[in-house]
Design an enzyme around this catalytic site. Structure first.
Site, mmCIF file in Angstrom:
data_model
loop_
_atom_site.group_PDB
_atom_site.id
_atom_site.type_symbol
_atom_site.label_atom_id
_atom_site.label_comp_id
_atom_site.label_asym_id
_atom_site.label_seq_id
_atom_site.Cartn_x
_atom_site.Cartn_y
_atom_site.Cartn_z
ATOM 1 N N GLY A 105 0.820 -1.204 0.000
ATOM 2 C CA GLY A 105 0.000 0.000 0.000
ATOM 3 C C GLY A 105 0.849 1.248 0.000
ATOM 4 O O GLY A 105 2.055 1.208 0.274
ATOM 5 N N GLY A 163 0.142 8.352 3.034
ATOM 6 C CA GLY A 163 0.452 9.758 2.848
ATOM 7 C C GLY A 163 1.946 10.049 2.844
ATOM 8 O O GLY A 163 2.433 10.847 2.059
ATOM 9 N N GLY A 166 4.518 7.598 2.807
ATOM 10 C CA GLY A 166 5.431 6.559 2.367
ATOM 11 C C GLY A 166 4.701 5.272 2.041
ATOM 12 O O GLY A 166 3.478 5.179 2.171
ATOM 13 N N LYS A 167 5.482 4.280 1.605
ATOM 14 C CA LYS A 167 4.886 3.020 1.207
ATOM 15 C C LYS A 167 4.856 2.038 2.377
ATOM 16 O O LYS A 167 5.667 2.131 3.292
ATOM 17 C CB LYS A 167 5.700 2.408 0.075
ATOM 18 C CG LYS A 167 5.571 3.194 -1.214
ATOM 19 C CD LYS A 167 6.300 2.482 -2.330
ATOM 20 C CE LYS A 167 6.047 3.211 -3.642
ATOM 21 N NZ LYS A 167 6.813 2.632 -4.741
ATOM 22 N N ASP A 195 -6.801 12.606 10.393
ATOM 23 C CA ASP A 195 -6.898 12.068 9.036
ATOM 24 C C ASP A 195 -7.655 10.746 9.029
ATOM 25 O O ASP A 195 -7.194 9.767 8.466
ATOM 26 C CB ASP A 195 -5.494 11.914 8.438
ATOM 27 C CG ASP A 195 -5.541 11.632 6.946
ATOM 28 O OD1 ASP A 195 -6.620 11.799 6.337
ATOM 29 O OD2 ASP A 195 -4.512 11.223 6.377
#
Ligand SMILES: *[C@@H]1O[C@H](CO)[C@@H](O)[C@H](O)[C@H]1NC(C)=O
Ligand SMILES: *[C@@H]1O[C@H](CO)[C@@H](O)[C@H](O)[C@H]1NC(C)=O
Ligand SMILES: *[C@@H]1O[C@H](CO)[C@@H](O)[C@H](O)[C@H]1NC(C)=O
Ligand SMILES: *[C@@H]1O[C@H](CO)[C@@H](O)[C@H](O)[C@H]1NC(C)=O
Ligand SMILES: *[C@@H]1O[C@H](CO)[C@@H](O)[C@H](O)[C@H]1NC(C)=O
Length: 943
Positions: free
Chosen positions: A678, A681, A683-684, A799
């Protein structure tokens, strides 16, 4: 009749045709034109279908009198425009008020009108009734309103919002009742974003009987001229940002029955003259900064029913007139500095249902009179200086749902008859001087959800009957002198969720293995007792546990085999007789003690003999292993240090940062795309299966030479916030590492990935059935409630979105990604950048940088709608808020990919959730409930 009308019409038509040449600009014609011009500006509105232009030749015959919503007088002049509740959209800008000199009533309430109130509204010089409430009008009040001198009712508020129904006025959720649902519905009304000062000129409207401006954005002082409105009976100014003090002139409003001033920034003294208003029925002063005394004669007229003054700085005595105020129904005085004697200052109130006197400076004793207020559902007097005993009479209150007398100096015993309070949901007597036993009768309270008797001097055993309180969610008996064993029946309290705390008592005997049935329990504290024997291995079934403390007992043997027992702090098990386990702070278990603790003594002897033989060979093996390990470690270390000079490892929990760093690089094939699961926001996210089979989610922050300031900040926030958080609905952070140009966080791996992913594909969406979705919404609510209300300082997520809610293999929802969370400290309320995911960000962030918990509440509302609908609600949010009754068919909203819920229970629960979600996504932050109340209301279940 119809015939007659037809005749009449054709007659008028005939006359009009005759009169055509000289009557082209008749007055009715002008009104019709003005209405049609307005209709045209509104675009296609089916509701105005009947507003049609006849053929041009008949232009002069246009009569709007039969159009929908229009009423005329005998002379054919428009006297009323009533388009309330019609879903009307658009503005009133193009409605030319100068064309309606005879208009008496203009009623446009509950629509979706936006834009301004036209400044020429003052031209409606005969107007008597003006209702523009519950729309989205967003201007200042035009001064010309002051020309409407005939108006007796002026309502531009959100109609039905009333202070007594504000969910924040029910912070404990205990008052949820049939009216709880109604109060929710009442909240689902949209703001009118009217703003500015209240014009002084309103004082000219001499005939005003009702003035309602509540629930908008007015600020500034209350114009003293309002005191001239001698006919006022209802004045609603709540939920605004009014400042200054109450004008003394209010004391002359002798017909006033309802006065709402709550939730403003008002300060100063409340004029004593307010007590002269003998007609007063409802007075709300709560949530301002008032100081000084309450008006002594507030119930002088003997009519007061609802009275609130909570959350102010009132001092001085309880108003004299309250003592004999038999009419009282709800009273809220909590969080002030009121003094007085609780026995002498209050009387008997046959209709009283709710009284909260908490956190004042009241002294005296509880009088037996309270037992005669037979309609009481809630009685709170926590945090005062009340002494004496709890009168037995209180057990007559058979409607009582909440009793909170905590943090006083009450002594004596808990009334033996307490079991008669059969409706009780919450009982808190903590932090008093109660002695004697816990009455067995408490076990007769079938609805009890919360019981807190901590910090008293209670003696004797824990009554086994407590095991019958099957709805208990938290149970605190800590800090008493309880002795005897823990009744095994406590294991029947399977609803226990928040906490089971028996610490600091003198309990002895073994921990009953039945406690293993408490699979929802999150906190277990049995520390500081005299418990003996082994910890039952069944405690490894406590899968929800996030904190455990068994220290300061006489326990022995191995720790149960589950994560929480491995990862808890060593102090959780310290000061016991002989505990062992494979974890720091404890000696490893010898093979004897790793046996299940079911063996009898003979068996043990055999085991010991075998064990002592075995231990010699084990000792040898261990030596070899240690040597090998040390060798490998030094090799590894030199390798790592050689290649990554600037590595900077941290240690969290029981993980060794350095070993982990290396293993993670290997497990993710040095962060290969094939392991990526995935993109978040900052990083991976990668899946990392460790050599021992454990799986983690590793979030690698984007690697630049130097971390951007923003990223470092985010990284630190995430770490600081998460290491302090332990909750079953929050993704666990196991550790974090940073090395040269590499920063990553190691999380619990959530098998099913994000909610967004699951909802976006049909297979996943179908698997996530209604029961699971209900659990998801509850889980997220609990997590947020925990972060907002149980963390010190509170943590705002900022968020919340379906991407940040992850699901475990059992579809348990966990909130993740604290990249933008920030510890809310008292001195800083501003943000430098807007964070959050588009479509979930609370509307107030568009014009204000102040992020509050209420922003999370908004995002939660959106998320909950998304879970119910299966997709982001989008425009539906503002649409829903423009209707008074939000129950627009549950079926219209629910995710069509699932078949409708079977069973009334699911259906009720879903529609309750829908209401709650809409309430949470209210445009106006103060109208959103707190997450605590959301979480409690969800848990209390559907009605
Ligand atoms: C209000 O009334 C005054 C005096 O009658 C008049 O001068 C003024 O133009 C009116 N204002 C509006 C906006 O109608
Ligand atoms: C109590 O409430 C009832 C019903 O609302 C009302 O009729 C009655 O007058 C009230 N009693 C007092 C003392 O106000
Ligand atoms: C108060 O209780 C009595 C009976 O106990 C009931 O008849 C009455 O309606 C109640 N009043 C209110 C206002 O609920
Ligand atoms: C508990 O304490 C009381 C005195 O407070 C004592 O009489 C009783 O025997 C004790 N019970 C146990 C099981 O120790
Ligand atoms: C306001 O509430 C009353 C009573 O509950 C209800 O009859 C009315 O329809 C509501 N009005 C609006 C605008 O919701």
């Amino acid at each position: 009749m119809a015939n007659y009308q037809e005749k009449y019409l054709s007659l008028t038509l005939f006359i009009a045709l005759l009169a055509l040449p000289c009557n082209a600009i008749s007055v009715p014609n002008r009104e019709a034109k003005a209405l049609l011009k307005w209709k045209e500006s509104l675009g296609n509105q089916s509701i105005l279908q009947s507003w049609v232009t006849p053929a041009p030749a008949n232009a002069s015959t246009q009569s709007p009198c039969r159009w929908r919503g229009i009423t005329c007088n005998n002379a054919g002049n428009v006297i009323e425009i009533n388009l309330a509740y019609t879903g009307l959209k658009g503005t009133v800008d193009n409605l030319d008020f100068s064309s309606f000199p005879n208009l008496l009533r203009l009623d446009l309430k509950v629509n979706q009108l936006s834009g301004k109130i036209p400044s020429n509204i003052g031209l409606l010089s005969k107007l008597q009734f003006l209702d523009l409430s519950t729309n989205s009008l967003n201007s200042e009040l035009p001064v010309s309103l002051a020309n409407l001198t005939q108006v007796y009712e002026l309502d531009i508020s959100r109609n039905n919002i009333t202070g007594e129904l504000d969910p924040r006025l029910f912070p404990d959720g205990t008052s949820r009742s049939k009216t709880g649902l109604i109060s929710l519905k009442r909240f689902l009304l949209q703001d009118t974003l009217l703003s500015g000062r209240i014009p002084d000129e309103i004082g000219n409207l001499q005939h005003l009987s009702l003035l309602a401006l509540d629930g908008s954005h007015f600020y500034g002082p209350i114009p003293p001229s309002l005191g001239n409105l001698s006919s006022l009976t209802v004045l609603r100014l709540s939920g605004l940002q009014l400042s200054g003090s109450i004008p003394v002139s209010f004391g002359t409003l002798s017909k006033l029955t309802v006065l709402y001033l709550h939730i403003n920034h008002l300060s100063g003294f409340v004029p004593e003259e307010l007590g002269n208003i003998s007609s007063l029925v409802v007075l709300h002063l709560a949530e301002n900064n008032f100081s000084g005394n309450l008006p002594p004669e507030v119930c002088g007229g003997g009519k007061l029913v609802n009275f609130s003054a909570s959350f102010n700085n009132f001092s001085g005595p309880i108003p004299k007139s309250l003592k004999n105020c038999k009419t009282l129904y709800r009273v809220r005085l909590e969080y002030n500095q009121l003094t007085g004697n609780i026995a002498q200052d209050f009387g008997v109130y046959p209709n009283l249902t709710y009284i909260d006197l908490s956190y004042n400076k009241l002294s005296g004793e509880l009088s037996p009179n309270w037992g005669e207020c037979l309609n009481l559902t809630l009685l709170k007097a926590a945090g005062n200086m009340i002494g004496g005993k709890i009168p037995d009479e209180i057990t007559q209150l058979n409607q009582l749902m909440g009793l909170d007398l905590s943090s006083n100096q009450i002594s004596g015993i808990i009334p033996a008859q307490v079991g008669k309070l059969s409706k009780l949901l919450s009982l808190s007597l903590k932090d008093n001087k109660l002695s004697g036993p816990i009455p067995a009768g408490i076990g007769g309270l079938p609805n009890l959800q919360s019981l807190d008797l901590s910090a008293n001097m209670l003696r004797g055993p824990i009554p086994y009957q407590l095991g019958d309180c099957s709805k208990l969610q938290n149970l605190r008996l800590n800090e008493n002198h309880l002795n005897g064993t823990i009744p095994y029946q406590i294991g029947n309290l399977v609803a226990l969720q928040d906490i089971l705390d028996f610490s600091y008592n003198s309990l002895s005997g073994e921990i009953p293995s039945q406690l293993g049935k408490l699979t929802s329990l999150e906190n277990l504290n049995l520390s500081h007792n005299n418990l003996t024997g082994k910890i039952p291995s069944s405690l490894s079934n406590l899968r929800s546990l996030v904190a455990v403390n068994l220290s300061h007992n006489n326990l022995e043997g191995p720790l149960p085999n589950s994560n929480i027992f491995r990862s808890a702090q060593p102090e959780a098990f310290s000061n016991n007789k002989d505990l062992c386990g494979e974890r720091e702070g404890l000696k490893p278990c010898s093979p004897t003690s790793t046996e299940k603790n079911s063996g009898n003594d003979k068996h043990k002897v055999v085991v010991i003999v075998v064990a002592s033989l075995a231990s010699i060979s084990i000792f040898l093996m261990v030596c070899v292993w240690i040597l090998a390990f040390l060798h490998r470690r030094s090799v590894n270390q030199s390798k790592i240090e050689g290649s990554e000079k600037r590595e900077n490892f941290f240690l969290i929990g029981h993980f060794n940062g350095k070993l982990m760093y290396k293993d993670i690089l290997e497990a993710t094939k040095n962060f290969d795309e094939t392991c990526c699961i995935g993109v978040g926001g900052f990083g991976k996210v990668y899946r990392a299966e460790m050599p021992d089979g454990q799986v983690f989610a590793v979030k690698k922050l984007s690697s630049h030479d130097e971390m951007e300031i923003e990223e470092v900040k985010s990284f630190k926030n995430e770490v600081a916030a998460l290491t302090e958080i332990r909750h079953r609905n929050i993704v666990k952070l196991y550790g974090f590492c940073s090395g040269k140009r590499q920063y990553f966080l190691v999380y619990e791996f959530m098998e099913r990935g994000s909610l967004a992913k699951i909802l976006s594909n049909d297979v996943g969406a179908k698997e996530l059935d209604w029961t699971k979705r209900i659990r998801v919404i509850k889980g997220v609510a609990h997590a947020l409630s925990y972060m907002h209300h149980d963390c010190v300082p509170p943590i705002i997520h900022r968020d919340i979105s379906s991407k940040n809610v992850l699901l475990s293999s059992e579809f348990e929802a966990c909130v993740s990604d604290f990249g933008t969370a920030r510890l809310l400290t008292h001195d800083s309320s501003n943000w430098t950048a807007v964070a959050g995911t588009y479509g979930y960000v609370a509307p107030e962030l568009a014009y204000s940088m102040a992020v509050t918990e209420k922003c999370d509440v908004y995002s939660f509302g959106v998320l909950a709608l998304e879970v119910l609908m299966g997709k982001h609600p989008g425009e539906l949010i503002s649409y829903l808020h423009s209707f008074s009754d939000p129950r627009i068919g549950l079926a219209d909203v629910l995710d069509p990919r699932l078949s409708p819920p079977i069973g009334q229970k699911d259906e009720d629960e879903l529609s309750f959730m829908l209401n709650l979600a809409i309430l949470c996504s209210h445009a106006y932050p103060r109208s959103r409930p707190t997450m605590r109340s959301v979480s409690q209301q969800l848990e209390a279940g559907c009605l």
